[in-house]
Design an enzyme around this catalytic site. Sequence first.
Site, short mmCIF file in Angstrom:
data_model
loop_
_atom_site.label_atom_id
_atom_site.label_comp_id
_atom_site.label_asym_id
_atom_site.label_seq_id
_atom_site.Cartn_x
_atom_site.Cartn_y
_atom_site.Cartn_z
N GLN A 70 55.81 49.76 56.66
CA GLN A 70 56.89 49.13 57.41
C GLN A 70 56.96 49.68 58.83
O GLN A 70 57.77 49.23 59.62
CB GLN A 70 58.23 49.37 56.71
CG GLN A 70 58.32 48.75 55.34
CD GLN A 70 59.61 49.06 54.61
OE1 GLN A 70 59.57 49.47 53.46
NE2 GLN A 70 60.77 48.85 55.23
N ARG A 109 66.85 48.62 51.07
CA ARG A 109 67.57 47.46 51.61
C ARG A 109 68.96 47.83 52.08
O ARG A 109 69.96 47.18 51.76
CB ARG A 109 67.63 46.33 50.58
CG ARG A 109 67.79 45.00 51.29
CD ARG A 109 67.55 43.81 50.40
NE ARG A 109 67.71 42.62 51.23
CZ ARG A 109 67.20 41.45 50.94
NH1 ARG A 109 66.48 41.27 49.86
NH2 ARG A 109 67.39 40.42 51.73
N CYS A 110 69.04 48.92 52.82
CA CYS A 110 70.31 49.25 53.46
C CYS A 110 70.00 50.19 54.59
O CYS A 110 68.94 50.77 54.64
CB CYS A 110 71.26 49.94 52.49
SG CYS A 110 70.78 51.60 52.04
N GLU A 163 70.43 43.48 55.06
CA GLU A 163 70.84 44.43 54.05
C GLU A 163 72.31 44.31 53.65
O GLU A 163 72.73 44.89 52.65
CB GLU A 163 70.50 45.83 54.55
CG GLU A 163 69.00 45.89 54.84
CD GLU A 163 68.53 47.14 55.54
OE1 GLU A 163 69.33 47.73 56.28
OE2 GLU A 163 67.38 47.53 55.34
#
Lengths: 786, 288
Positions: A220, A367-368, A739
């Site tokens: 990523q 995902r945050c 997110e």
Amino acid sequence: MATAEQPVLGYGRMKRKEDPRFVRGKGRYVDDVSLPGMLHGAVLRSPLAHARILSIDTSAALQHPKVHAVITGRDLEAQKLAWAPTLSADVQAVLALDKVCFQGQEVAFVVADDHYSARDALELIDVEYEPLPAVVDPRKALDPDAPVIREDIEGKSDNHIFDWEAGDRDATDAVFERAEVVVAQDMIYPRIHPAPMETCGCVADFDAVEGKLTLWCTTQAPHAHRTLYALVAGLPEHKIRVISPDIGGGFGNKVGIYPGYVCSVVTSIVTGRPVKWMEDRTENLTSTAFARDYVMRGEIAATRDGKIQAVRVRVLADHGAFNATAQPSKYPAGFFHIFTGSYDLEAAHCRVTGVYTNKAPGGVAYRCSFRVTEAAYAIERMVDVLADELGVDPAELRMRNLIRPEQFPYRSKTGWVYDSGDYEPALRMALEMAGYDRLREEQGERRERGELMGIGVSFFTETVGAGPRRDMDIVGLGMADGADLRVHPTGKAVLGISVQTQGQGHETTFAQIVAEELGIPAEDVQVVHGDTDETPFGLGTYGSRSTPVSGAAAAVVARKVREKARLIAAAMLEASPADLEWEKGRWYVKGDPEQGKTIQEIAMGAHGTVELPEGVEGGLEAQTVYNPSNLTFPFGAYVCVVDVDPGTGQVKVRRFVAVDDCGTRINPMIVEGQIHGGLAEGVGIALMELIAFDEDGNCLNGSFMDYLIPTAKEVPNFELGATVTPSPHHPIGAKGVGESPTVGSPPAIVNAVIDALEPFGVRHVDMPLTPARVWAAMQGHTEPPA
Amino acid sequence: MQVPAPFDYERATSVEHALSLLERLGPEARLIAGGHSLLPMMKLRLAAPEHLVDINDLHELDYIREEAGELRIGALARHRELLESELLGRRFPIFHDAERVIADPLVRNRGTIGGALCQADPSEDLSAACAAAHARLVIRGLGGERVVEMADFHRGPYETAVGPSEILAEIRLPLREAAGSAYEKVERRTGDWAVAAAGVCVWMSDGAIADVGVGLAAVGSSAVHCARAEEVLRGERPSEELFDAAADLAAADCSPAADQRGPVEYKRHLAGELTRRALRRAVARALG
Ligand SMILES: Cc1cc2nc3c(=O)[nH]c(=O)nc-3n(C[C@H](O)[C@H](O)[C@H](O)COP(=O)(O)OP(=O)(O)OC[C@H]3O[C@@H](n4cnc5c(N)ncnc54)[C@H](O)[C@@H]3O)c2cc1C
């Protein structure tokens, strides 16, 4: 709605440019990369959670006719590569030397002609272990008699990693002392796994002649990886090219550098051949970065009539065997300070203690934004516990305490400055969409019939888009992002960005940002990303930072190009730049709109023979590096309706209403897609996902038979709503949304289930709310079963 | 990618051929049908057979038909074919109930009833359904065939009455009038194995339960056949009190183990609760 005849010249619904290749099966993932002469690697992993390595015998594996090399920690040690720095100022063993500290830890690496032989050869390696007692429960990690896990750290005599505090302890304690009502709740945000569909892997290709390493990798953050390889392995940075091709989901799992990557690079250098390594599902679930694992105690102080005054949270953070969380250096507990939520408080304080355990390292932001999920869960559960204590409707209690619009920018009691917000309309919209009052009536009717229906509300504020370089870096790299934009002579553009899509739709959204600024069709903007040789430097996609940081860079660079276009248009029109006005796609002479030049005409002129004024160069391009002045603070109001089977404890999510405010919506369709995905993950987190261990530290969830992720059957038809409160400091007012749904939905779902269980006097049940746990709670058990 | 240890592969062209291959290759050979139980174990290297004998071409074992007062299902009939069979759904709705909650369409497209029963996983749903239906199983060897009662088929977890050089050929369900059946399962998520499950078949006569079969999954070392529950039901008129009594016996007679799906107490509770629910539906179907 855009059609083929109506090109999208900016924001709006537009089908994703990347999808034709995905729906036709033409995506190219790391595992699709196949190079001539490529070898295949496989990792031998520890079967034990904690053990001394007495000996490793690789001779039989080396005899395997298809094996080219076997490396162990000792081989790496000779190259000073046995240990690699983590993203949190710790080190992690690339291949274990004297002991293993978690089940699944990397012990040896084999390269062979094919994947099958590499796997077969693993069984030929003989490792002699001396088992040690394992630390599995973080609550026992600091016991005086707990075995010390990290003997490699000089002088280390316990399993303590850090203590970190935010807020004002004395002020908070003072409020608590005189408060009319105080409630406390213990809760665990359990260890879960991002579980991307594509597991982690790479193809390392070292060209000995050029001295150049090309690494296709599931990352990523390709630029950050390149720099780290340069710093750690001593390869010159300009001779490293990291390519992150199509990525099958990241969710924070693909931010760090895994031992398999390093071993692939080393064996490619050693063998002179490209080496591919792709982990399998078990390896992904048991050895790569997990998320959460926060043991929390929250306390809330309020007046009898429901004014929340202060919040106190104590956290024990399980970081596993190596501290490998990915977050800004000064923030060992990420942005957990956002635990004050969306409420106007008098005081707040938290203290987080990080510990080592004999479990896989991680603690990434699945995902945050860093630890925002844990924080939002803590406060949103506590508000419900308070509502229960006061006998006030939980939606009403939130309404009374929300930060008011005139208080923005709002300085929180833990030091954040919330950029913008208008909370009440969002909550009202969610309640209205849900038909909240009618739902409460229905709940009453059903309860009469012995049916268990629950309604859960959550209101969350996130802090995303890390971040200002004065505060935020990862291993010393400032968290800024670059962009470069080149407009070709015919008016088609190429935008290079430093972030990387793993499904978020960057190729579309970023083209739309440029389209909006330059007034050219989004179709005419090619977005290049994921290749360090072709894109500007930046820190990558995670923590909802793409739109807040890189999206801002895209807007800024497009504006630079627009300004340059003004100069060129002025030359073409023989006017003064100051006399030109902009309308989407065109500079024209003030007061004489006929006299103008489109971006396409200007682009041709810029590359043609138009005589340019002093100091203006030909071409039409620009570059920028965007350093955000603050984080952005998206928010939302969620309402969930569940039915619980009174005989079995099974939970059915009947409805889910989500009102999100992420500021400017560049492509509402993509925003909605992001919300759908995140809500589905939220259902999984709340109801079924868990990485658990037995008392010896054996991981119990090493496959998708045991690690459950939700299917279409478990998620309801999502009902989405939106309010738009732009960020005042972001060039286009966008806040990031990827997110929000994962942050906001778990507390809404848990609150709904607890609400359904009200007749049983249940105040809290720890996730995941499996049928067994829900049933146990109905029987009055407070400790959930395994 | 998880990959199995090396193995050899043979493709049988007939039942006789499969049996002679098993005979010749010895105990390290395994039949492979749908592969949805065997291949995952091989990929995790929990199973490492030296030879696989593929029986997917044996269409002679792929049927669902009525014959001689029985419903006969070939061992190679796929989950999907069971689910789509109008005949099976009409005579034994328990199988449609069960198939709807077994795995997912991908698994059901390939997995077979023979493979499911021979895998003898204690959580396997079709074994419980077959136990409730009083199924009889036809096992063939080179020397001929024998018929085994479902109650004698499972010898323990992952062990059956099928010998090393034998094949399960057919499942026979006796057809009787005034039948009703149902299957109830609690799973943590669609496609997951049962936390617990219960299957019930009833055969009514003059408003009373003339005969009954109760089978449980995931609450014992193999599919549980509830003899005592059946006994209290047999000959009685259906009532909630009767169902409660049967449910209590089902709960008492099973022997679940604690795991991530739940503790013993919960699974035992489910065995009772699901038996009660299956009884209600089975009787309603028989009377309906
Ligand atoms: C993701 C997933 C979820 C699942 N969920 C469920 C579930 O919820 N409920 C459930 O009941 N099942 C479930 N299953 C199992 C599924 O039903 C399998 O298909 C079934 O158990 C095995 O059938 P098969 O034909 O694939 O057998 P195979 O895997 O081919 O064989 C299994 C075993 O049976 C033997 N065998 C096969 N056929 C014969 C024969 N004719 N005679 C003798 N021996 C034979 C093989 O040698 C092997 O030992 C699931 C499987 C998967 C992969």
